[in-house]
Design an enzyme around this catalytic site. Sequence first.
Site, PDB file in Angstrom:
ATOM      1  N   GLN A 115      53.741  -5.205  14.325  1.00  0.00           N
ATOM      2  CA  GLN A 115      53.518  -6.528  14.912  1.00  0.00           C
ATOM      3  C   GLN A 115      54.104  -6.652  16.313  1.00  0.00           C
ATOM      4  O   GLN A 115      53.914  -7.680  16.973  1.00  0.00           O
ATOM      5  CB  GLN A 115      54.132  -7.609  14.010  1.00  0.00           C
ATOM      6  CG  GLN A 115      53.517  -7.711  12.636  1.00  0.00           C
ATOM      7  CD  GLN A 115      52.075  -8.182  12.662  1.00  0.00           C
ATOM      8  OE1 GLN A 115      51.615  -8.787  13.633  1.00  0.00           O
ATOM      9  NE2 GLN A 115      51.342  -7.896  11.603  1.00  0.00           N
ATOM     10  N   LYS A 154      45.708  -3.473  14.853  1.00  0.00           N
ATOM     11  CA  LYS A 154      46.359  -4.726  15.228  1.00  0.00           C
ATOM     12  C   LYS A 154      46.450  -4.897  16.743  1.00  0.00           C
ATOM     13  O   LYS A 154      46.944  -5.917  17.232  1.00  0.00           O
ATOM     14  CB  LYS A 154      47.756  -4.804  14.605  1.00  0.00           C
ATOM     15  CG  LYS A 154      47.755  -4.844  13.077  1.00  0.00           C
ATOM     16  CD  LYS A 154      49.164  -4.948  12.519  1.00  0.00           C
ATOM     17  CE  LYS A 154      49.194  -4.778  11.013  1.00  0.00           C
ATOM     18  NZ  LYS A 154      48.552  -5.879  10.274  1.00  0.00           N
ATOM     19  N   CYS A 164      52.414  -9.429   2.172  1.00  0.00           N
ATOM     20  CA  CYS A 164      53.083  -8.147   1.919  1.00  0.00           C
ATOM     21  C   CYS A 164      54.575  -8.244   2.251  1.00  0.00           C
ATOM     22  O   CYS A 164      55.154  -7.324   2.848  1.00  0.00           O
ATOM     23  CB  CYS A 164      52.432  -7.013   2.715  1.00  0.00           C
ATOM     24  SG  CYS A 164      50.740  -6.673   2.225  1.00  0.00           S
TER      25      CYS A 164
END
Length: 409
Positions: free
Chosen positions: A201, A224, A364
């Site tokens: 992230q 991502k 998650c």
Amino acid sequence: MNIKEVRQYFPILDQEVNGNPLVYLDSAATSQKPLPVIETIEKYYKEYNSNVHRGVHTLGTKATDAYEGAREKVRKFINAKSMEEVIFTRGTTTSINTIAASYGREQVKEGDEIVITYMEHHSNIIPWQQLAKQTGATLKYIPMQKDGTLTLEDVRKTVTPQTKIVSVMLVSNVLGTINPIKDITKIAHENGAIMVVDGAQGVPHLKVDVQDLDCDFLAFSGHKMCGPTGIGVLYGKKQLLENMEPVEFGGEMIDFVGLYESTWKELPWKFEGGTPIIAGAIGLGAAIDFLEQVGLEEIEKYEHHLAAYALEKMGEIEGIEIYGPKQAEKRAGLVTFNIGDVHPHDVATVLDAEGIAVRAGHHCAQPLMKWLDVSATARASFYLYNTEEDIDKLVQGLMKTKEFFSDVF
């Protein structure tokens, strides 16, 4: 490049969902892909589809050059010292599992410690749980503050001379917290431990310099960061990778194979057994080109702006609970929330009817859900193609959600 220009590169955004213009707020799960990435992958399959490193024919050479060229783009993107330190994998999960299965099994023994945090994604929890079970090591967790941040004082209390591995995410996929990785790395090294960074992230949204961070390993995923699915990166310091054994064996990663003994290729190929993810790597290279064209610093600045705007507008909704740091500068571009007693799945369903895509569930991160004392949350995550108008539509959708479930307010 302004936001209007950026959005023109993402054709998927120009559609209606359930009769409404699509508002895509689930980039933390997977980002959308710009035209240069789509076209680069299509060109590979249409013009020079071939295996790499093996054939000496023209297509094979062109494919190999593009594949290894993508590796060099990754090296520059994260400022690794050498292409030998950049290994292509299927994604963050595979990268972290590789570290645990190779470095971990070789270096960790009974009585040692592995240190992580409560906010970690399952991909940065389960491999260490398994390693601890296999070796007799102790798995420890750094405490968190009420706002979902870490203090260096707590890091120092948790990491000890018995600690062999510290593994922390750069950015929380639930809280949005940006962790002080450089400082945590220093504490890990002072205690003789190595530092593993889950960058899934973080790398898509922040400028990451592995030499500045001094981390020993970094894992991240292409999908991502505007790249294709099924491709990721494991960065590791060369001296560590050289002393590690591969975890997958077969073609591509061998030097010599005898009847009873075999030897491995040099870095990075000894960790890339089998036909590699050629189109994925080339597509990731195109994604890096695109992100650098826009500018990582500009992306980070813009996402902080969107986060601040979202915190302000969503914070005005009565009955909403927002998790993570309240200051936009301490978080990445996502907001995780619950609204009253409405289940997050119901919230997401109502929003979807309005054309708004958000994530709902435990993300998650079940240990973090337990720490937050909730079973699930909803999450709106932003990227370089989102706008203030997207957030305004989200707020309007949440107000409709409240009206629909007025009996629980």
